[in-house]
Design a protein around this motif. Structure first.
Motif, mmCIF file in Angstrom:
data_model
loop_
_atom_site.group_PDB
_atom_site.id
_atom_site.type_symbol
_atom_site.label_atom_id
_atom_site.label_comp_id
_atom_site.label_asym_id
_atom_site.label_seq_id
_atom_site.Cartn_x
_atom_site.Cartn_y
_atom_site.Cartn_z
ATOM 1 N N VAL A 178 -4.340 -43.862 32.841
ATOM 2 C CA VAL A 178 -3.804 -44.802 31.843
ATOM 3 C C VAL A 178 -2.274 -44.761 31.830
ATOM 4 N N PHE A 179 -1.747 -43.586 31.838
ATOM 5 C CA PHE A 179 -0.287 -43.435 31.805
ATOM 6 C C PHE A 179 0.343 -44.090 33.026
ATOM 7 N N GLU A 180 -0.334 -43.990 34.143
ATOM 8 C CA GLU A 180 0.183 -44.589 35.371
ATOM 9 C C GLU A 180 0.431 -46.090 35.164
ATOM 10 N N ILE A 181 -0.518 -46.717 34.482
ATOM 11 C CA ILE A 181 -0.410 -48.167 34.266
ATOM 12 C C ILE A 181 0.763 -48.506 33.353
ATOM 13 N N HIS A 182 1.101 -47.585 32.463
ATOM 14 C CA HIS A 182 2.136 -47.861 31.462
ATOM 15 C C HIS A 182 3.336 -46.940 31.619
ATOM 16 N N ARG A 183 3.596 -46.550 32.859
ATOM 17 C CA ARG A 183 4.682 -45.609 33.157
ATOM 18 C C ARG A 183 5.929 -45.800 32.295
ATOM 19 N N ARG A 184 6.420 -47.032 32.311
ATOM 20 C CA ARG A 184 7.671 -47.268 31.617
ATOM 21 C C ARG A 184 7.568 -46.953 30.136
ATOM 22 N N PHE A 185 6.487 -47.399 29.551
ATOM 23 C CA PHE A 185 6.338 -47.164 28.118
ATOM 24 C C PHE A 185 6.120 -45.679 27.818
ATOM 25 N N ILE A 186 5.375 -45.027 28.665
ATOM 26 C CA ILE A 186 5.132 -43.590 28.465
ATOM 27 C C ILE A 186 6.459 -42.837 28.472
ATOM 28 N N LYS A 187 7.321 -43.253 29.366
ATOM 29 C CA LYS A 187 8.662 -42.654 29.390
ATOM 30 C C LYS A 187 9.341 -42.849 28.027
ATOM 31 N N VAL A 188 9.279 -44.066 27.554
ATOM 32 C CA VAL A 188 9.899 -44.353 26.250
ATOM 33 C C VAL A 188 9.289 -43.485 25.159
ATOM 34 N N VAL A 189 7.969 -43.414 25.151
ATOM 35 C CA VAL A 189 7.292 -42.646 24.105
ATOM 36 C C VAL A 189 7.747 -41.193 24.120
ATOM 37 N N ILE A 190 7.726 -40.594 25.296
ATOM 38 C CA ILE A 190 8.074 -39.172 25.381
ATOM 39 C C ILE A 190 9.538 -38.944 25.001
ATOM 40 N N GLU A 191 10.391 -39.858 25.447
ATOM 41 C CA GLU A 191 11.819 -39.643 25.211
ATOM 42 C C GLU A 191 12.259 -39.971 23.785
ATOM 43 N N THR A 192 11.454 -40.722 23.079
ATOM 44 C CA THR A 192 11.837 -41.035 21.693
ATOM 45 C C THR A 192 11.042 -40.222 20.682
ATOM 46 N N GLU A 193 10.225 -39.322 21.205
ATOM 47 C CA GLU A 193 9.347 -38.591 20.294
ATOM 48 C C GLU A 193 10.126 -37.868 19.198
ATOM 49 N N HIS A 194 11.273 -37.322 19.553
ATOM 50 C CA HIS A 194 12.017 -36.538 18.564
ATOM 51 C C HIS A 194 12.600 -37.401 17.448
ATOM 52 N N LEU A 195 12.586 -38.705 17.631
ATOM 53 C CA LEU A 195 13.099 -39.571 16.570
ATOM 54 C C LEU A 195 12.053 -39.791 15.479
ATOM 55 N N ARG A 196 10.841 -39.384 15.789
ATOM 56 C CA ARG A 196 9.745 -39.491 14.816
ATOM 57 C C ARG A 196 9.638 -40.897 14.238
ATOM 58 N N LEU A 197 9.656 -41.873 15.115
ATOM 59 C CA LEU A 197 9.444 -43.251 14.673
ATOM 60 C C LEU A 197 8.034 -43.359 14.113
ATOM 61 N N LYS A 198 7.953 -44.002 12.952
ATOM 62 C CA LYS A 198 6.634 -44.091 12.335
ATOM 63 C C LYS A 198 5.660 -44.888 13.200
ATOM 64 N N SER A 199 6.229 -45.828 13.943
ATOM 65 C CA SER A 199 5.345 -46.702 14.712
ATOM 66 C C SER A 199 4.915 -46.067 16.036
ATOM 67 N N SER A 200 5.497 -44.941 16.357
ATOM 68 C CA SER A 200 5.157 -44.325 17.642
ATOM 69 C C SER A 200 4.064 -43.290 17.446
ATOM 70 N N THR A 201 2.837 -43.680 17.752
ATOM 71 C CA THR A 201 1.710 -42.774 17.495
ATOM 72 C C THR A 201 1.001 -42.375 18.774
ATOM 73 N N THR A 202 1.473 -42.888 19.897
ATOM 74 C CA THR A 202 0.781 -42.585 21.146
ATOM 75 C C THR A 202 0.796 -41.088 21.435
ATOM 76 N N GLY A 203 1.924 -40.451 21.124
ATOM 77 C CA GLY A 203 1.983 -39.012 21.306
ATOM 78 C C GLY A 203 0.925 -38.316 20.471
ATOM 79 N N GLN A 204 0.764 -38.786 19.235
ATOM 80 C CA GLN A 204 -0.265 -38.205 18.378
ATOM 81 C C GLN A 204 -1.661 -38.481 18.925
ATOM 82 N N ASP A 205 -1.848 -39.705 19.419
ATOM 83 C CA ASP A 205 -3.149 -40.044 19.991
ATOM 84 C C ASP A 205 -3.498 -39.062 21.103
ATOM 85 N N LEU A 206 -2.522 -38.807 21.954
ATOM 86 C CA LEU A 206 -2.749 -37.858 23.045
ATOM 87 C C LEU A 206 -3.055 -36.471 22.492
#
Lengths: 199, 199, 199, 199
Positions: free
Chosen positions: C106-134
């Motif tokens: 799945v991550f392979e398909i969304h490489r670019r977004f996964i990068k964004v998710v991981i790199e913005t994780e420390h900002l604790r954006l409320k809308s970013s839940t993919t990290g939590q999903d994982l």
DNA sequence: TATGAATGAGCATTCATTCAT
DNA sequence: GATGAATGAATGCTCATTCAT
């Protein structure tokens, strides 16, 4: 005597000067073109500073407007209060004369701001209380007239309303004509007390 | 007789309907929030049309405002003229009574627009002439009073100014209070003619 | 069959197209330069629209970011859920293998977004839940391992943490190298289950 | 002996003190709110100096950040080098244990900065080399493992990556939880060397 | 003609940097 | 060196206006 000023005092004076320049520029522009046609860029230019400088003095545009109203009010209010208090020992008629006279004298000094106040009244800015200050004053004087028996209670509200409206209307006209305000004081009082009919 | 309407007539009627809806929406928004807080998007929404449609009826925003003022004036002016003309045969006092009464009656019908007119007067919109129409009327009546000898020529201008200001002030207050305008007609005239002193 | 589309459908499709272009542009810029180095002007340019157009699709910048995260999440979450559910009948080890494999696919398909998710994780954006999903997925699988007796409860948290961290670290590295993600699935599982010591 | 300090030395000490205060303030703010939410005005305030003063110590904002990273690196790097060198005579396993233990001990001392390093890694700041220093260390140790025959060469890269990722992930979690880092050293090594399967 | 999406100029605001004192 | 006010470029956002369908 210490004629010199400390560095801090100098700074504070400079700050004061700039702030005054900004508020004057804002007042001028607003009086000339209206509250919504006074962009910060123009205010800054007229004040002789950069846009960013405005934010060293006021949190934002609204705060600047508030400061303008409060600054002017700080000058106007005591004068209005004095005008109200001044005639407290007088009978109603001389008191009203005195009051209108004093009000117009104060307004004369702050023509530009008075224009702004009257013209922005319908926006109901929370910081704009000068109109209310005037209203209070008129009501207090009229109430004295009621108590004294010169004014019918039933007509008091309309009378007060008319005094206020007439003051605003005349002031606005004179300001826009570049004419002085004081000459209208006596005739206006006579008109309002005795009516328009020539005797 | 041709009871039906041609396709053209139908079209014209539809156009008329939409235009009216647009002007009403504009008037409503401007009366409620002010000229500068009435974006075309909101006007369009309230009128039930798309933004682009506005431009099929008016060249631009300003033209729309102009149209609003001219449309309303087209309704108000004749009434004001009638009000002025109506009392031409009367003596000054009854004429003034009649005039103020008629004016308030007309204003009552157009409360919302009158609010707009008074509150935008300081913007000196070229298309806004209702204030001038009123002014002309008052001046004409007052002039009659001067000729008749009831009003001193020297006090005529101030008297006219006061009548106008009082009308505006009272009307604005009543509108903002949701109160009717007509009840003020008689007391106001009495106040202005005879003065506030109770006899 | 109706091969044509109504005007509304066409409009909706066009809207969809533009919105996709905007979100893609935003994702691209954020992935390349970071959330704080992606001004709306650049996003608009890359999306081939004007700045104002962005506001026809999103209330403001933040809403746009939120929409980006939610849009991507809508695609990722079901896949992650499936990945978690898929191995429910399997024993722990094959289940973990399956899970990691599915996740990387799945991550392979969304490489670019996964990068964004991981790199913005420390900002604790409320809308970013993919990290939590994982995180949830990993924890669930690990919990199954605990129940099955393969994983010590006392080491479960650290194991889960390590799995998550390893996934993120490896994925980030592969993405930055332009390398595929899947080849790491099997070796990673072996490493985590059996340790690094060669036997 | 000269126990006193020359005027120059005093000056230098003062400079040093102020610079330390500035870098501490910067680190604190960046750790708390992120690199892009740490304006110079706030850094200055927290450091107890004026904004202009910052420019007496650093050419510009970026130079300040660079100085922060280099200053911390000057403290961290020797410790990391020692950690790497320390186990040079040990066999792979005890060496890795020692290394991870030492690294976590150093990181513990610089928690705040480590947080900054990990969270800004994706910005690829040229001055941020601590991550690379860590990477180098891990790679060197792993290479020793390969040479010793404990680690397959083919799996070495992935192992190194996983060690690094696990360290970062765990450290970040512990820091955000306010928990100590060292307790994770032993279990983490066991997990990575022997795998998660309980025996 | 009606629609509503696209456009971009205009505005308020932030913030790194400069500079007079 | 230290100070903090001044500066203006950069950014997000609004809204009148245009235009393809």
């Amino acid at each position: 005597m210490n004629q010199g000023s400390s560095k801090q005092q100098l700074r504070a004076q400079l700050r004061e000067t700039v702030q005054v320049a900004i508020l004057d520029a804002a007042e001028e522009l607003i009086a000339d073109r209206g509250l919504h046609a006074a962009p910060l860029a123009q205010i800054a230019r007229r004040a002789g500073v950069a846009v960013g400088t405005l934010y060293n003095y006021f949190a934002d545009r609204e705060a600047m407007i508030v400061a303008l109203f409060e600054n002017r009010r700080a000058q106007l209010r005591p004068a209005l209060r004095t005008a109200i208090a001044a005639g407290r020992d007088l009978a109603f008629e001389p008191r009203l004369r005195q009051f209108v006279h004093d009000v117009l004298r104060v307004f004369e000094i702050h023509r530009r701001f008075i224009k702004v106040v009257i013209e922005t009244e319908h926006l109901r800015l929370k910081s704009s209380t000068t109109g209310q200050d005037l209203g209070k004053g008129v009501e207090e004087v009229v109430e004295a007239g009621v108590i004294e028996g010169v004014i019918d209670r039933g007509r008091a509200e309309l009378f007060a309303l008319t005094v206020i409206a007439a003051l605003k209307g005349i002031v606005l006209r004179r300001i826009s004509d570049g004419a002085p305000l004081l000459p209208d004081a006596v005739p206006l009082i006579e008109l309002l007390l005795d009516g328009a009919r020539s005797r």
